[in-house]
Each structure stands twice: as structure tokens, then as C-alpha cells.
Design an enzyme around this catalytic site. Structure first.
Site, short mmCIF file in Angstrom:
data_model
loop_
_atom_site.label_atom_id
_atom_site.label_comp_id
_atom_site.label_asym_id
_atom_site.label_seq_id
_atom_site.Cartn_x
_atom_site.Cartn_y
_atom_site.Cartn_z
CG ASP A 1 9.34 2.62 -2.08
OD1 ASP A 1 10.32 3.39 -1.99
OD2 ASP A 1 8.25 2.97 -2.56
CG ASP B 1 12.89 -2.29 -4.66
OD1 ASP B 1 12.33 -1.49 -5.43
OD2 ASP B 1 12.33 -2.81 -3.66
#
Length: 375
Positions: A10, A8
Site C-alpha cells: 500500500d 511494500d
């Protein structure tokens, strides 16, 4: 087959920026602590490719125009590249949660190309900070690593407990987990008419051991070897000790050397050489070794006693000769002192630390440690 870290963006690589959660200005870019350092180590020391998977709600809409997103995103990728961290691919979903899109995490619509025989999804991981990342791992068929500075997270679904293998707030834990996960436990057995020796070995372990040879002092020395080398060892040996200890000591050393040789595999990236001088009370022992692919023992040790415990002192040179021959390494061993117990124990400790030095992986090296290109 290629193993993948689905990562991922953020909250995992860079910190999130509430309340909008849109990283659309350079001053909003705040890298997760030490992510660059440890991702570089993972990239150079372990065998994974990196795939970024991120939901960017409404990207391309008036509320989140692409012209404010791409310069920042490309800057982030450039920083990672500068630190030797390259992403094999980047997948960005632009939909909103209410769109229920098949491409939005935790759905796998963006990732169908990885369901191919050239990828090892079973041994891959999703790394992220949200429940959607854990669910994505479940949908892919791999495991999940959850990273978040708020460690109060609890699994909402008990079916996910086997998916989530690590909860942490830092990248150091992730690196160490992956490093340990990369280690292979090698099982090896050697059976003759005189002995039956079974060994489990993990070169990059924690120094845990279960040793049972029928010879208490040999067990003690092998436990010391495991503890000081950080090599996990399970050794079970059944031999004809009703005759004498010779075959058990010899065959344990042969089998241990063969298991070590199998575990070290290609030798790519290892230091190769190890050496240590170890004092122990009245004794001083020196051990140097070279995982060279060749077998040689230089032994400069004299004992006064005939036996230590149930083991004849003449068997110790035989132990290291057998190990050197089957592990295909050069060994130089010297010890001076008055107490024979201290001599051999200090030799095993120095040998163990030398092993730990020799098998250590070099940072940023995927070469065989020889100018010949072969060991």
C-alpha cells in the site's frame, strides 16, 4: 546469490486509501502510476526476485475481517501475474503498532529466511513509502528506495542518509536507478615493455569519459566514442610516443577491445548487431558490427593526409583491426569524402552508435542472440 527487492504494497504498488487505509473493496484498488510497466521491465531485464512485505493493521479482527481482504489481495497479485510480474513470496503482518511485534516492519521477524548465503542482501533494496521501510532496509543490511507523491519527506535520522539511495515519486526513476546500479564497471590493465594501458569501462553508463593517452587527437576520438555510445570510459595510456605513436594507438585499441569483451560477458539478452550511416559535412561513413565471438575487419577507407594531429592515418585501420581482434567482433567500415579529419571522426561516431545498438538489452529476452546458442 539472489538479489531481492523487498517491496511494500500500500502506497508503493497500489495507492493508499485513507482514512481507514484498508483496501477491502475492489473500487479502492488504484495501482500506482506505471508500476505494472516498469516492474515488468525490472522483472525481465534485471536480476532481482520480488518479495512483498506489508503491514496490515488488525487484519483478521472485527474491524478488518480477512474475508474482505483476501479476494482483493489475490486480485492484485493476479493482475501483476498477468503482466509477467511474479512475487517470490508475500509476507503480511497483521499486528497493530502498539503490539511491538517482532514481525512488524521495520522489524525482521518475517524475513529471517533471507539471511542465508544464497541471498545477496548487500545488493538488495527495500522499496516503500514510509520511514518503516527505510528502517527495515537498515535492519536487513541493504539499501532503501523511497517512493512517495509527497516529496517533502526529510530524513529524521542522519544515520539513515547512507541507507536511502533514491527519493522519487515515480517508478520510472526506480527502474532507471536499478538499471544503472546493475551496470558493472570493469577495470582492465595491459602492460608491456612499450606501453602501460589502464581502462575502466561501464557499458551502460552516461557517456562520461576521462581520456589521457598522450595523443590529443586519439583522446578526442575516444571521447567522441564514449559520448555517442553512452559507454563510460576512463582510459590512461603511457607509451613510447617519443619513438612514435604506433605502440600507444595499437595497445590502447587492444586493451579497449579486451576490456569490452570482458564487460559484455555472456552476451545474454543483447541485440548483438549494430549499424549506422553517418553524414558529416562532405563525408559519409558506414559502420556495421556483429558481436559474434569472431574477429574480422573489412576496411574501405582512403586518406590523403599522412597525419591528423599526432596520429598517422595508417594507424586507424590498425586501431580497428586490433579492437576487432581483441573484442572478438566483426567490423565493416566504409567512408567517402574529401576531408580526412571529417572521415575518421564520422567513422568513430558511427562506430559508437553501432556499439550502442549492439549492446542494447532486448526486452523479455534472457537468451544468447544466436540460433547456435553460443557466441
Amino acid at each position: 546469490m539472489k538479489k531481492i527487492l523487498f517491496i511494500d504494497r500500500d502506497g508503493t504498488l497500489i495507492k493508499e486509501n485513507p482514512p481507514t487505509y484498508q483496501i477491502d473493496r475492489i473500487e479502492k484498488v488504484d495501482f500506482y502510476p506505471r508500476v505494472l510497466f516498469f516492474l515488468n521491465k525490472i522483472a525481465n531485464e534485471l536480476d532481482y526476485i520480488f518479495v512483498m512485505v506489508t503491514n496490515q493493521d488488525g487484519l483478521g479482527s472485527d474491524n478488518f475481517p480477512e474475508e474482505s481482504f483476501w479476494p482483493i489481495h489475490n486480485h492484485i497479485l493476479k493482475v501483476f501475474r498477468t503482466e509477467g510480474i511474479k512475487f517470490f513470496s508475500v509476507h503480511i503482518d497483521k499486528t497493530y503498532p502498539e503490539d511491538m511485534s517482532s514481525t512488524r516492519k521495520p522489524e525482521i521477524g518475517m524475513l529471517t529466511s533471507y539471511f542465508d548465503s544464497c541471498y545477496d542482501l548487500k545488493h538488495s533494496f527495500v522499496i516503500g513509502d514510509r520511514m518503516t521501510d527505510i528502517l527495515l532496509a537498515k535492519n536487513i543490511g541493504c539499501k532503501s528506495i523511497w517512493i512517495n507523491e509527497n516529496l517533502s519527506f526529510e530524513e529524521e535520522n542522519l544515520s539513515l542518509k547512507d541507507i536511502l539511495v533514491l527519493k522519487t515519486d515515480n517508478w520510472k526513476d526506480i527502474y532507471e536507478f536499478l538499471l544503472k546500479n546493475e551496470s558493472k564497471i570493469i577495470h582492465y590493465r595491459r602492460k608491456t615493455l612499450e606501453t602501460n594501458v589502464q581502462i575502466g569501462i561501464n557499458l551502460y553508463g552516461d557517456g562520461k569519459s576521462k581520456i589521457k593517452t598522450g595523443l590529443g587527437f586519439l583522446d578526442h576520438l575516444l571521447e567522441q566514442m564514449s559520448f555517442h555510445s553512452l559507454i563510460d570510459l576512463n582510459i590512461y595510456a603511457k607509451g613510447d610516443i617519443d619513438v612514435d605513436e604506433h605502440h600507444t594507438v595499437e595497445d590502447t585499441a587492444i586493451t579497449l577491445g579486451e576490456a569490452f569483451h570482458k564487460a559484455i560477458d555472456t552476451k545474454i539478452g543483447i541485440e548483438r548487431y549494430g549499424f549506422f550511416i553517418l553524414p558529416m559535412d562532405d563525408c559519409l561513413s558506414t559502420v556495421a558490427l556483429d558481436i559474434s565471438g569472431r574477429s574480422q575487419l573489412s576496411w574501405n577507407v582512403e586518406f590523403i593526409r599522412e597525419k591528423i594531429g599526432q596520429v598517422s592515418t595508417e594507424m586507424f585501420i590498425h586501431f580497428f583491426k586490433s579492437f576487432s581482434s581483441s573484442a572478438k567482433c566483426n567490423l565493416y567500415i566504409k567512408s567517402i569524402g574529401k576531408n580526412d579529419h571529417h572521415k575518421i571522426e564520422s567513422i568513430f561516431k558511427a562506430f559508437s552508435i553501432s556499439l550502442k545498438m549492439a549492446i542494447k538489452k532486448r526486452i523479455n529476452s534472457k537468451k544468447i542472440p544466436s540460433s547456435k546458442g553460443l557466441l
